[in-house]
Design a protein around this motif. Structure first.
Motif, PDB file in Angstrom:
ATOM      1  N   TRP A  45       0.808  -1.225   0.000  1.00  0.00           N
ATOM      2  CA  TRP A  45       0.000   0.000   0.000  1.00  0.00           C
ATOM      3  C   TRP A  45       0.838   1.271   0.000  1.00  0.00           C
ATOM      4  O   TRP A  45       0.703   2.096  -0.881  1.00  0.00           O
ATOM      5  CB  TRP A  45      -1.059  -0.016   1.100  1.00  0.00           C
ATOM      6  CG  TRP A  45      -0.572  -0.040   2.517  1.00  0.00           C
ATOM      7  CD1 TRP A  45       0.037  -1.070   3.163  1.00  0.00           C
ATOM      8  CD2 TRP A  45      -0.645   1.021   3.465  1.00  0.00           C
ATOM      9  NE1 TRP A  45       0.340  -0.720   4.446  1.00  0.00           N
ATOM     10  CE2 TRP A  45      -0.078   0.562   4.673  1.00  0.00           C
ATOM     11  CE3 TRP A  45      -1.148   2.321   3.424  1.00  0.00           C
ATOM     12  CZ2 TRP A  45       0.006   1.343   5.805  1.00  0.00           C
ATOM     13  CZ3 TRP A  45      -1.069   3.095   4.566  1.00  0.00           C
ATOM     14  CH2 TRP A  45      -0.500   2.604   5.728  1.00  0.00           C
ATOM     15  N   THR A  46       1.760   1.470   0.952  1.00  0.00           N
ATOM     16  CA  THR A  46       2.474   2.750   0.984  1.00  0.00           C
ATOM     17  C   THR A  46       3.395   2.937  -0.210  1.00  0.00           C
ATOM     18  O   THR A  46       3.655   4.069  -0.617  1.00  0.00           O
ATOM     19  CB  THR A  46       3.282   2.947   2.287  1.00  0.00           C
ATOM     20  OG1 THR A  46       4.283   1.946   2.384  1.00  0.00           O
ATOM     21  CG2 THR A  46       2.395   2.915   3.499  1.00  0.00           C
ATOM     22  N   ALA A  57       7.044   4.285   6.785  1.00  0.00           N
ATOM     23  CA  ALA A  57       7.221   4.939   5.486  1.00  0.00           C
ATOM     24  C   ALA A  57       6.024   5.793   5.088  1.00  0.00           C
ATOM     25  O   ALA A  57       6.059   6.472   4.083  1.00  0.00           O
ATOM     26  CB  ALA A  57       7.456   3.879   4.415  1.00  0.00           C
ATOM     27  N   THR A  58       4.953   5.776   5.857  1.00  0.00           N
ATOM     28  CA  THR A  58       3.724   6.440   5.447  1.00  0.00           C
ATOM     29  C   THR A  58       3.934   7.890   5.048  1.00  0.00           C
ATOM     30  O   THR A  58       3.441   8.327   4.021  1.00  0.00           O
ATOM     31  CB  THR A  58       2.666   6.346   6.567  1.00  0.00           C
ATOM     32  OG1 THR A  58       2.455   4.981   6.865  1.00  0.00           O
ATOM     33  CG2 THR A  58       1.354   6.972   6.153  1.00  0.00           C
ATOM     34  N   THR A  59       4.664   8.654   5.833  1.00  0.00           N
ATOM     35  CA  THR A  59       4.835  10.065   5.492  1.00  0.00           C
ATOM     36  C   THR A  59       5.796  10.258   4.331  1.00  0.00           C
ATOM     37  O   THR A  59       5.764  11.291   3.677  1.00  0.00           O
ATOM     38  CB  THR A  59       5.325  10.877   6.702  1.00  0.00           C
ATOM     39  OG1 THR A  59       6.506  10.282   7.209  1.00  0.00           O
ATOM     40  CG2 THR A  59       4.273  10.936   7.779  1.00  0.00           C
ATOM     41  N   ALA A  78      -3.666  13.964   3.936  1.00  0.00           N
ATOM     42  CA  ALA A  78      -4.299  12.654   4.136  1.00  0.00           C
ATOM     43  C   ALA A  78      -3.290  11.620   4.610  1.00  0.00           C
ATOM     44  O   ALA A  78      -3.560  10.854   5.541  1.00  0.00           O
ATOM     45  CB  ALA A  78      -4.976  12.192   2.852  1.00  0.00           C
ATOM     46  N   SER A  79      -2.104  11.585   3.995  1.00  0.00           N
ATOM     47  CA  SER A  79      -1.116  10.577   4.375  1.00  0.00           C
ATOM     48  C   SER A  79      -0.528  10.866   5.749  1.00  0.00           C
ATOM     49  O   SER A  79      -0.308   9.949   6.537  1.00  0.00           O
ATOM     50  CB  SER A  79      -0.015  10.464   3.324  1.00  0.00           C
ATOM     51  OG  SER A  79       0.701  11.671   3.208  1.00  0.00           O
ATOM     52  N   VAL A  80      -0.286  12.123   6.032  1.00  0.00           N
ATOM     53  CA  VAL A  80       0.236  12.475   7.352  1.00  0.00           C
ATOM     54  C   VAL A  80      -0.815  12.167   8.419  1.00  0.00           C
ATOM     55  O   VAL A  80      -0.508  11.584   9.463  1.00  0.00           O
ATOM     56  CB  VAL A  80       0.675  13.957   7.390  1.00  0.00           C
ATOM     57  CG1 VAL A  80       1.028  14.376   8.804  1.00  0.00           C
ATOM     58  CG2 VAL A  80       1.852  14.188   6.456  1.00  0.00           C
ATOM     59  N   GLY A  81      -2.051  12.498   8.141  1.00  0.00           N
ATOM     60  CA  GLY A  81      -3.139  12.190   9.087  1.00  0.00           C
ATOM     61  C   GLY A  81      -3.287  10.703   9.310  1.00  0.00           C
ATOM     62  O   GLY A  81      -3.497  10.245  10.434  1.00  0.00           O
ATOM     63  N   GLU A  82      -3.172   9.929   8.237  1.00  0.00           N
ATOM     64  CA  GLU A  82      -3.274   8.471   8.350  1.00  0.00           C
ATOM     65  C   GLU A  82      -2.158   7.932   9.227  1.00  0.00           C
ATOM     66  O   GLU A  82      -2.383   7.045  10.050  1.00  0.00           O
ATOM     67  CB  GLU A  82      -3.215   7.828   6.961  1.00  0.00           C
ATOM     68  CG  GLU A  82      -3.695   6.377   6.924  1.00  0.00           C
ATOM     69  CD  GLU A  82      -2.715   5.352   7.464  1.00  0.00           C
ATOM     70  OE1 GLU A  82      -3.171   4.286   7.906  1.00  0.00           O
ATOM     71  OE2 GLU A  82      -1.498   5.604   7.442  1.00  0.00           O
ATOM     72  N   ARG A 142      -2.964   5.901  12.539  1.00  0.00           N
ATOM     73  CA  ARG A 142      -2.488   4.509  12.616  1.00  0.00           C
ATOM     74  C   ARG A 142      -1.592   4.309  13.836  1.00  0.00           C
ATOM     75  O   ARG A 142      -1.709   3.324  14.559  1.00  0.00           O
ATOM     76  CB  ARG A 142      -1.725   4.133  11.343  1.00  0.00           C
ATOM     77  CG  ARG A 142      -1.064   2.741  11.407  1.00  0.00           C
ATOM     78  CD  ARG A 142      -0.496   2.335  10.076  1.00  0.00           C
ATOM     79  NE  ARG A 142      -1.552   2.300   9.079  1.00  0.00           N
ATOM     80  CZ  ARG A 142      -2.445   1.304   8.969  1.00  0.00           C
ATOM     81  NH1 ARG A 142      -2.372   0.251   9.768  1.00  0.00           N
ATOM     82  NH2 ARG A 142      -3.389   1.356   8.064  1.00  0.00           N
ATOM     83  N   ASN A 143      -0.687   5.220  14.062  1.00  0.00           N
ATOM     84  CA  ASN A 143       0.229   5.102  15.192  1.00  0.00           C
ATOM     85  C   ASN A 143      -0.544   5.036  16.512  1.00  0.00           C
ATOM     86  O   ASN A 143      -0.286   4.170  17.348  1.00  0.00           O
ATOM     87  CB  ASN A 143       1.229   6.257  15.184  1.00  0.00           C
ATOM     88  CG  ASN A 143       2.345   6.037  16.173  1.00  0.00           C
ATOM     89  OD1 ASN A 143       3.038   5.030  16.113  1.00  0.00           O
ATOM     90  ND2 ASN A 143       2.525   6.978  17.084  1.00  0.00           N
TER      91      ASN A 143
END
Length: 171
Positions: A50-51, A116-118, A125-129, A133-134
């Protein structure tokens, strides 16, 4: 694996390389292969599925959309959909890919952590996710240990895909 007849198998993700296309067809192929297991198979996604999907070679997909597709195909309800023998899982409401179960008194848990998300797309959206998630993962880990304490479990096993020693000298 079927010849070994394990009580269950845990797959901690990276069902494809980071540059293999994140297509529905590739995901379905893996799900079909998981269906060949006769015993329970518990899967939690790695970052490749996904990421890393924003990469050109991976198809330039929206990573959050791909995560939702992974959830749809692989998480399902309280039981894994791609195996022949049942194993009931407790799923986390916030992140349904996170699961927990007991075997012989031991509490097992999985969670999906992606540092790796950010990096893949620093948008809101990715930073919020990442932060959502954390927080949910920390909550899930605490709940797993609380259940183990309540049940006087002899051990806790947590399974996830990550390089905990990223940047550290190896071996």
């Amino acid at each position: 694996m079927n010849k070994l007849n394990p009580a269950f198998t845990i797959h901690v993700g990276d069902i494809k390389s980071g540059s293999t296309p994140c297509s529905d067809e590739n995901f379905q192929k893996v799900k079909d292969e998981f269906g060949l297991f006769t015993g329970p198979l518990i899967y939690t996604p790695g970052d490749n599925e996904w990421t890393d999907c924003h990469r050109e070679k991976a198809g330039k997909f929206d990573p959050l959309e791909r995560l939702n597709k992974i959830r749809e195909l692989f998480s399902g309800s309280g039981q894994q959909q791609f195996r022949q023998e049942a194993l009931t899982l407790t799923r986390q409401d916030k992140l349904i890919e996170n699961s927990r179960w007991a075997q012989d008194g031991v509490i097992f848990g999985t969670f999906t952590w992606s540092a790796a998300t950010t990096a893949w797309n620093a948008n809101s959206a990715s930073v919020g996710e990442y932060f959502t998630r954390n927080a949910a993962n920390v909550e899930w880990i605490k709940a797993t240990f609380a259940e183990a304490k309540e049940k006087n479990a002899p051990a806790v096993v947590m399974a996830f895909q990550a390089d905990l020693f990223y940047g550290a000298p190896c071996c």
